[in-house]
Design a protein around this motif. Structure first.
Motif, PDB file in Angstrom:
ATOM      1  N   ALA A  83      52.961  15.817  49.049  1.00  0.00           N
ATOM      2  CA  ALA A  83      51.316  15.672  48.778  1.00  0.00           C
ATOM      3  C   ALA A  83      50.642  16.390  49.663  1.00  0.00           C
ATOM      4  O   ALA A  83      51.763  16.407  50.478  1.00  0.00           O
ATOM      5  N   PHE A  84      49.603  17.029  49.581  1.00  0.00           N
ATOM      6  CA  PHE A  84      48.978  17.356  50.762  1.00  0.00           C
ATOM      7  C   PHE A  84      48.858  16.232  52.168  1.00  0.00           C
ATOM      8  O   PHE A  84      48.539  15.264  51.436  1.00  0.00           O
ATOM      9  N   GLU A  85      49.221  16.997  53.248  1.00  0.00           N
ATOM     10  CA  GLU A  85      49.045  16.120  54.389  1.00  0.00           C
ATOM     11  C   GLU A  85      48.123  16.418  55.661  1.00  0.00           C
ATOM     12  O   GLU A  85      47.882  17.218  56.658  1.00  0.00           O
ATOM     13  N   LEU A  86      46.467  16.452  55.120  1.00  0.00           N
ATOM     14  CA  LEU A  86      45.475  17.171  56.562  1.00  0.00           C
ATOM     15  C   LEU A  86      45.609  16.034  57.659  1.00  0.00           C
ATOM     16  O   LEU A  86      45.980  17.278  58.479  1.00  0.00           O
ATOM     17  N   VAL A  87      45.720  14.798  57.315  1.00  0.00           N
ATOM     18  CA  VAL A  87      47.092  14.326  59.119  1.00  0.00           C
ATOM     19  C   VAL A  87      48.273  13.621  58.405  1.00  0.00           C
ATOM     20  O   VAL A  87      48.277  13.927  57.274  1.00  0.00           O
ATOM     21  N   ALA A  88      49.390  13.234  59.771  1.00  0.00           N
ATOM     22  CA  ALA A  88      50.202  13.393  58.985  1.00  0.00           C
ATOM     23  C   ALA A  88      49.710  11.394  58.783  1.00  0.00           C
ATOM     24  O   ALA A  88      49.632  11.116  58.100  1.00  0.00           O
ATOM     25  N   GLY A  89      51.423  12.292  57.165  1.00  0.00           N
ATOM     26  CA  GLY A  89      51.575  11.269  56.045  1.00  0.00           C
ATOM     27  C   GLY A  89      49.987   9.944  55.967  1.00  0.00           C
ATOM     28  O   GLY A  89      50.012   8.975  55.283  1.00  0.00           O
ATOM     29  N   GLN A  90      48.876  10.931  55.121  1.00  0.00           N
ATOM     30  CA  GLN A  90      48.218  10.696  54.595  1.00  0.00           C
ATOM     31  C   GLN A  90      48.072  10.129  53.212  1.00  0.00           C
ATOM     32  O   GLN A  90      47.435   9.027  52.942  1.00  0.00           O
ATOM     33  N   ASN A  91      48.878  10.978  52.630  1.00  0.00           N
ATOM     34  CA  ASN A  91      49.036  10.777  51.074  1.00  0.00           C
ATOM     35  C   ASN A  91      50.667  10.544  50.556  1.00  0.00           C
ATOM     36  O   ASN A  91      51.065  11.414  51.323  1.00  0.00           O
ATOM     37  N   PRO A  92      51.087   9.530  49.459  1.00  0.00           N
ATOM     38  CA  PRO A  92      52.096   9.112  49.082  1.00  0.00           C
ATOM     39  C   PRO A  92      52.647  10.882  48.710  1.00  0.00           C
ATOM     40  O   PRO A  92      51.806  11.147  47.648  1.00  0.00           O
ATOM     41  N   ASP A  93      54.391  11.105  48.618  1.00  0.00           N
ATOM     42  CA  ASP A  93      54.665  12.053  47.297  1.00  0.00           C
ATOM     43  C   ASP A  93      55.425  10.834  46.341  1.00  0.00           C
ATOM     44  O   ASP A  93      55.292  10.011  45.923  1.00  0.00           O
ATOM     45  N   THR A  94      55.075  11.129  45.344  1.00  0.00           N
ATOM     46  CA  THR A  94      55.078  10.918  43.290  1.00  0.00           C
ATOM     47  C   THR A  94      55.900  11.978  42.972  1.00  0.00           C
ATOM     48  O   THR A  94      56.410  13.000  43.288  1.00  0.00           O
ATOM     49  N   ASN A  95      56.558  11.565  41.959  1.00  0.00           N
ATOM     50  CA  ASN A  95      57.274  11.580  40.733  1.00  0.00           C
ATOM     51  C   ASN A  95      57.667  10.501  39.791  1.00  0.00           C
ATOM     52  O   ASN A  95      57.671   9.304  40.279  1.00  0.00           O
ATOM     53  N   THR A  96      56.788  11.408  38.864  1.00  0.00           N
ATOM     54  CA  THR A  96      56.467  10.392  37.692  1.00  0.00           C
ATOM     55  C   THR A  96      56.673  11.125  35.716  1.00  0.00           C
ATOM     56  O   THR A  96      57.079  12.383  35.832  1.00  0.00           O
ATOM     57  N   LYS A  97      58.247   9.763  35.459  1.00  0.00           N
ATOM     58  CA  LYS A  97      58.627  10.622  34.376  1.00  0.00           C
ATOM     59  C   LYS A  97      58.218   9.578  33.765  1.00  0.00           C
ATOM     60  O   LYS A  97      58.051   8.714  33.241  1.00  0.00           O
ATOM     61  N   SER A  98      58.088  10.728  32.318  1.00  0.00           N
ATOM     62  CA  SER A  98      57.104   9.833  30.886  1.00  0.00           C
ATOM     63  C   SER A  98      58.348  10.216  29.727  1.00  0.00           C
ATOM     64  O   SER A  98      58.493  11.323  29.653  1.00  0.00           O
ATOM     65  N   HIS A  99      58.783   8.766  28.998  1.00  0.00           N
ATOM     66  CA  HIS A  99      59.077   9.301  27.473  1.00  0.00           C
ATOM     67  C   HIS A  99      58.568   8.963  26.343  1.00  0.00           C
ATOM     68  O   HIS A  99      58.031   7.803  26.744  1.00  0.00           O
ATOM     69  N   ALA A 100      58.107   9.396  25.348  1.00  0.00           N
ATOM     70  CA  ALA A 100      57.811   8.903  23.830  1.00  0.00           C
ATOM     71  C   ALA A 100      57.906   9.080  22.945  1.00  0.00           C
ATOM     72  O   ALA A 100      58.710  10.011  22.843  1.00  0.00           O
ATOM     73  N   ALA A 101      58.894   8.352  22.438  1.00  0.00           N
ATOM     74  CA  ALA A 101      59.749   8.751  21.014  1.00  0.00           C
ATOM     75  C   ALA A 101      59.467   7.432  19.875  1.00  0.00           C
ATOM     76  O   ALA A 101      58.428   6.262  20.519  1.00  0.00           O
ATOM     77  N   ARG A 102      59.109   8.596  18.601  1.00  0.00           N
ATOM     78  CA  ARG A 102      58.604   7.672  17.226  1.00  0.00           C
ATOM     79  C   ARG A 102      59.615   8.333  15.854  1.00  0.00           C
ATOM     80  O   ARG A 102      60.161   9.444  15.971  1.00  0.00           O
ATOM     81  N   LEU A 103      59.838   7.764  15.622  1.00  0.00           N
ATOM     82  CA  LEU A 103      60.277   7.406  14.342  1.00  0.00           C
ATOM     83  C   LEU A 103      60.193   7.084  13.463  1.00  0.00           C
ATOM     84  O   LEU A 103      59.338   5.634  12.888  1.00  0.00           O
ATOM     85  N   SER A 104      58.510   8.084  12.425  1.00  0.00           N
ATOM     86  CA  SER A 104      57.814   7.079  11.016  1.00  0.00           C
ATOM     87  C   SER A 104      57.950   7.960   9.450  1.00  0.00           C
ATOM     88  O   SER A 104      58.961   8.446   9.214  1.00  0.00           O
ATOM     89  N   TRP A 105      58.526   6.123   8.617  1.00  0.00           N
ATOM     90  CA  TRP A 105      58.984   6.183   7.514  1.00  0.00           C
ATOM     91  C   TRP A 105      57.461   6.866   6.185  1.00  0.00           C
ATOM     92  O   TRP A 105      57.347   5.706   6.679  1.00  0.00           O
ATOM     93  N   LEU A 106      57.365   7.331   6.017  1.00  0.00           N
ATOM     94  CA  LEU A 106      55.710   7.739   5.017  1.00  0.00           C
ATOM     95  C   LEU A 106      56.118   7.348   3.288  1.00  0.00           C
ATOM     96  O   LEU A 106      57.121   8.092   2.987  1.00  0.00           O
ATOM     97  N   HIS A 107      55.913   6.460   3.292  1.00  0.00           N
ATOM     98  CA  HIS A 107      56.299   6.193   1.735  1.00  0.00           C
ATOM     99  C   HIS A 107      55.231   6.458   0.526  1.00  0.00           C
ATOM    100  O   HIS A 107      54.166   5.526   0.773  1.00  0.00           O
TER     101      HIS A 107
END
Length: 861
Positions: A264-288
């Motif tokens: 993240a940007f820091e216009l003053v020192a330590g202003q904003n946190p650094d972030t890491n976001t990981k997203s997993h989404a799995a689907r299994l559909s059966w159509l009868h």
């Protein structure tokens, strides 16, 4: 195909309002009707008229923050929903949000091919600061920055009845964020504390501010326009396999993965946190398919989101607030955060056509896990305010804080709970031109439990959650089609709302010290043993999910004609919205002076500092009329336009409120009594008028150089959003000294009410300090209402130029140039609403960035 990075992150489940595939309405509606609830860092939905977000207005991508940020920056879009389908959750859709749907994958109906063939596309998009315009407050030239977006998609047959599709995208943003911060004057950079240890600490905090002198003294004597580097990397991928198992059965499997890293940007020192976001989404559909009239879909799914927020290495440690005279030294009290959320999902949908009826039945049962660290002031919070007869800056230089709060303990927990929904409905073709739909949903809310029994939750179930819905469509012999719908829609009891009990004793202790005697050791003399005084979080056992009565009436005057005209009304009445109620506030006690230092001893219950209780304490009301017109193509020109008139009112909080984290202060009452009377006013996203106009032009004359080019544009105009004026301090001379600083002042000049404050040159004159007076110590409340002023409105034009070339029979090349905020029109932020601040009434920031160009090349084969 959408290959712009960030769109795939719609599957990110950080937002507690679940996204799903939006249903097709009875008649096609413009794309601007749909609203992506998760607007990611580094992305812009220019098709809706949105300008590029000013990254200087930072928010953390957790909980409902992204949706709230959209509401606060752009307001909402009044949306006409008439087809209330029982399998969908429509809570909040009248404001433009997509309904939450079941997790089933759709049947893509692949066209069989006699030969093996791969189809797909490649894309590359580039934006560069050399094509960007300066934002309104920017000093000097635009700093070097660039954005590259790469994407591909491919579909191919694998074996008999099987098709594979792949999608991938990558976004890389490099460069500087430009923004304004309020920094100390040269004369304020020397400390006045006599204690050497305090002086050294203050000097270290002062060193967090840039050494540059303020360079926008025309807007505020302390305003500095500066730049800071930021990097955003977003990688997204989708893998899908469709398998035809014969005449009656099909399987669909899909896996999504998204990873976003932000330094993240820091216009003053330590202003904003650094972030890491990981997203997993799995689907299994059966159509009868039982028959041509009867279909069953069963889906199992798994979602996992890891959200990691960490302080930037140069952060000063605690959060330090010097009123609003200078930029707060951060990050905020919820950092660090290390959250893992797992969701195991099972869903069923059965549809059957019987005569004139189409019945649908189904449900979903989810098992959720929330593991990890959630913070609440473990790094400490230090507040310097107008207090002790001095302003906040002087108190800082002397090392005399008004308040210190800190948490002691380990916020690591593991919560488990179930979510479920069950539904049934029918679409009945009553007769020629008349269709009736009706349904019933059941969405009980159950409580989480902590796996190690460290934080018991005093809640069991809100099981009174039956939600009927009804709609009809009538095609009149003349005069078009009339549609109407009603639905009772339930929201959620959010896990983040209930899990705040993790910060209660005996395993956790939240402490506050008023006017601490020592800045270096602010807990000096505070008892921290068993039974210590603390801040208590309370969740009542009878907490209920918010619910809304939604209704819509729509008249399509010219269905099936070249011209399309639609007029409609939508409204909602929402009840039992969440609010955090701050109790045990200090009161006047005979013989005890009304000062900051006596707040703790003046609290009625000596066991606690604040009692923070979650309640169903707010109601909301929304009414909107909307008119939409779509024109036929005339000499290559086509377009559509919509206008809506709306009013949104609430009594303290809106439909996004979690009553936790940043939301805890939303709808902050001046006292702990008469909350609804104190807070009733326009919602924070209320906009009286809004309009959007879109057009596309493709020349029809024979000039070879112009043939095939398409010029498009979208113009968005909205009135400004409301804001409140606050006293800014709870100290004598500014507030009622009850331990909570949400006071509003008394109104001395009623002529200022209702003003729109949207120009930095005139803001101080339109919002004069002399129009207000602060409330006296021991007072109940100021006479000024809630959200009584408005900031400037939105005016934005986006435009694009595109052309497609056919390279060979099945190869195409697309080129596009898009200008976001073509006219470089600023959207100003609120003026400083803090009456105790030297910057009161000054507008020092914009919510959008300057004009930006994006160039895209795409090959499809």
């Amino acid at each position: 195909m959408h290959l712009l990075p960030g769109v795939l992150l719609i599957f990110l489940q950080n937002t507690l309002l679940q996204n799903g595939t939006s249903p097709q309405p009875p008649d096609p509606k413009p794309a601007t009707e749909k609203r992506v609830e998760l607007n990611l860092l580094g992305s812009t939905d220019s098709a809706k008229g949105e300008s590029k977000r000013n990254e200087n207005v930072q928010f953390n991508l957790i909980d409902n923050n992204a949706l709230r940020e959209l509401n606060a920056r752009l307001g909402t879009s009044a949306t006409l929903v008439t087809d209330f389908r029982p399998e969908l959750r429509y809570f909040g859709t009248e404001f433009g949000n997509s309904p939450a749907s079941p997790i089933h994958l759709d049947d893509r109906k692949w066209k069989p091919s006699a030969v093996f063939a791969i189809h797909g596309g490649l894309s590359f998009a580039h934006s560069n600061s050399i094509f960007a315009a300066r934002s309104f407050f920017q000093v000097g030239a635009v700093k070097p920055a660039r954005e590259n977006n790469y994407g591909f998609n491919a579909t191919m047959p694998l074996w008999k009845g099987a098709h594979l599709s792949l999608d991938g995208s990558q976004q890389k943003i490099r460069g500087s964020v430009n923004g304004n911060v309020l920094v100390p004057l040269a004369s304020e950079r020397s400390v006045r504390a006599t204690d050497p240890a305090v002086a050294r600490l203050l000097q270290r905090w002062l060193a967090a501010y840039p050494t540059e002198a303020p360079n926008r003294t025309d807007i505020d004597q302390r305003a500095l326009n500066t730049n800071s580097p930021q990097t955003i990397d977003t990688d997204s991928s989708v893998l899908r396999l469709d398998q035809d198992l014969g005449a009656h059965d099909k399987l669909f499997a899909r896996y999504n993965f998204t990873n976003q890293k932000v330094l993240a940007f820091e216009l003053v020192a330590g202003q904003n946190p650094d972030t890491n976001t990981k997203s997993h989404a799995a689907r299994l559909s059966w159509l009868h398919t039982f028959s041509a009239r009867s279909v069953l879909t069963v889906t199992t799914g798994f979602d996992r989101v890891h959200s990691l927020l960490t302080p930037e290495p140069n952060a000063v440690g605690p959060q330090v607030s010097i009123g609003t005279a200078w930029q707060i030294l951060g990050p905020n009290a919820s950092v660090p955060l290390d959250r893992h959320t797992n969701r195991f999902r099972e869903s069923t949908l059965y549809r059957v056509q019987t005569g004139a009826h189409q019945f649908s039945f189904g449900g979903e049962l989810d098992r959720l896990q929330n593991n990890g660290l959630e913070s609440s002031s473990e790094r400490g919070n230090i507040y310097f305010r107008n207090d002790f007869g001095r302003d906040a800056i002087t108190n800082f230089r002397l090392g005399l804080p008004s308040r210190y709060s800190v948490a002691i303990g380990n916020g690591q927990r593991g919560f488990r709970w179930f979510e479920q929904q069950f539904f049934a409905g029918d679409v009945w073709k009553v007769g020629s031109g008349v269709t009736v739909s009706y349904g019933l949903r059941y969405v009980p809310s159950t409580a989480p439990h902590e796996v190690h029994n460290l934080s018991p939750v005093n809640f069991r179930c809100d099981c009174n959650a039956l939600a009927p819905q009804f709609g009809f469509a009538w095609r009149m012999p003349v005069g078009g089609v009339i549609r109407a719908g009603y639905g009772l829609q339930f929201g959620e009891i959010y896990p983040q709302t209930l899990q705040q009990v993790r910060w209660d004793p005996p395993n956790f202790l939240k402490i506050e010290v008023q006017a601490p005697a020592s800045l270096v050791n602010p807990l000096q003399g505070v008892y921290l043993g068993p039974g210590a005084r603390h801040i208590q979080f309370s969740v009542p056992s009878d907490l209920e999910a918010p619910y809304a009565h939604q209704y819509t009436l729509v008249w399509d005057l010219l269905p099936g004609r070249a011209w399309s005209l639609q007029a409609g009304y939508t409204g909602s009445r929402t009840h039992k919205l969440f609010m955090m109620w701050f109790r045990n506030r200090a009161v006047a006690v005979p013989g005890i002076p009304l000062t900051t230092a006596t707040i703790t001893e003046r609290r009625p219950d000596p066991r606690y500092y604040e009692l923070r209780e979650v309640h169903n304490a707010s109601n909301a009301y929304f009414d909107a009329a909307r008119v939409s017109l779509k024109s036929p193509t005339w000499h290559g020109l086509s377009g559509d336009a919509s206008y809506w008139l709306s009013k949104a009112i609430d009594t303290g909080s809106s439909y996004t409120n979690l009553a936790a984290g940043d939301d805890a202060r939303q709808g902050y009452a001046q006292s702990e009594n008469l909350v609804a009377r104190d807070l009733k006013g326009p919602s924070s996203f209320d906009q009286s008028h809004a309009a959007v106009v879109r057009f596309q032009y493709e020349p029809t004359f024979r000039a070879r150089a112009l043939k095939g080019w398409r010029l498009g544009g979208v113009f968005l105009a909205k009135t400004g959003l409301p804001f409140s004026v606050i006293t800014g301090s709870d100290g004598p001379g500014s507030g009622n000294v009850d331990g909570s600083n949400g006071d509003r002042p008394n109104l001395l000049d009623a002529s200022v009410l209702g003003r729109s404050i949207g120009n930095p040159d005139t803001s101080r004159g339109l919002l004069p300090r002399t129009a207000f007076s602060t409330i006296a110590p021991g007072g109940d409340r100021g006479s000024l209402g809630f959200n009584t002023f408005r900031r400037g409105g939105i005016r934005n034009l986006n435009a694009s130029l595109r052309r497609t070339w056919t390279l060979r029979s099945d190869w195409r090349l697309n080129l596009a140039a898009e200008a976001v905020n073509l006219l470089n029109t600023p959207q100003f932020a609120d003026p400083n609403p803090d009456l105790s601040s030297p910057a009161f009434g000054r507008i020092t920031n914009t919510l959008n960035d300057g004009r930006n160009l994006l160039f895209t090349m795409q090959v499809q084969f």
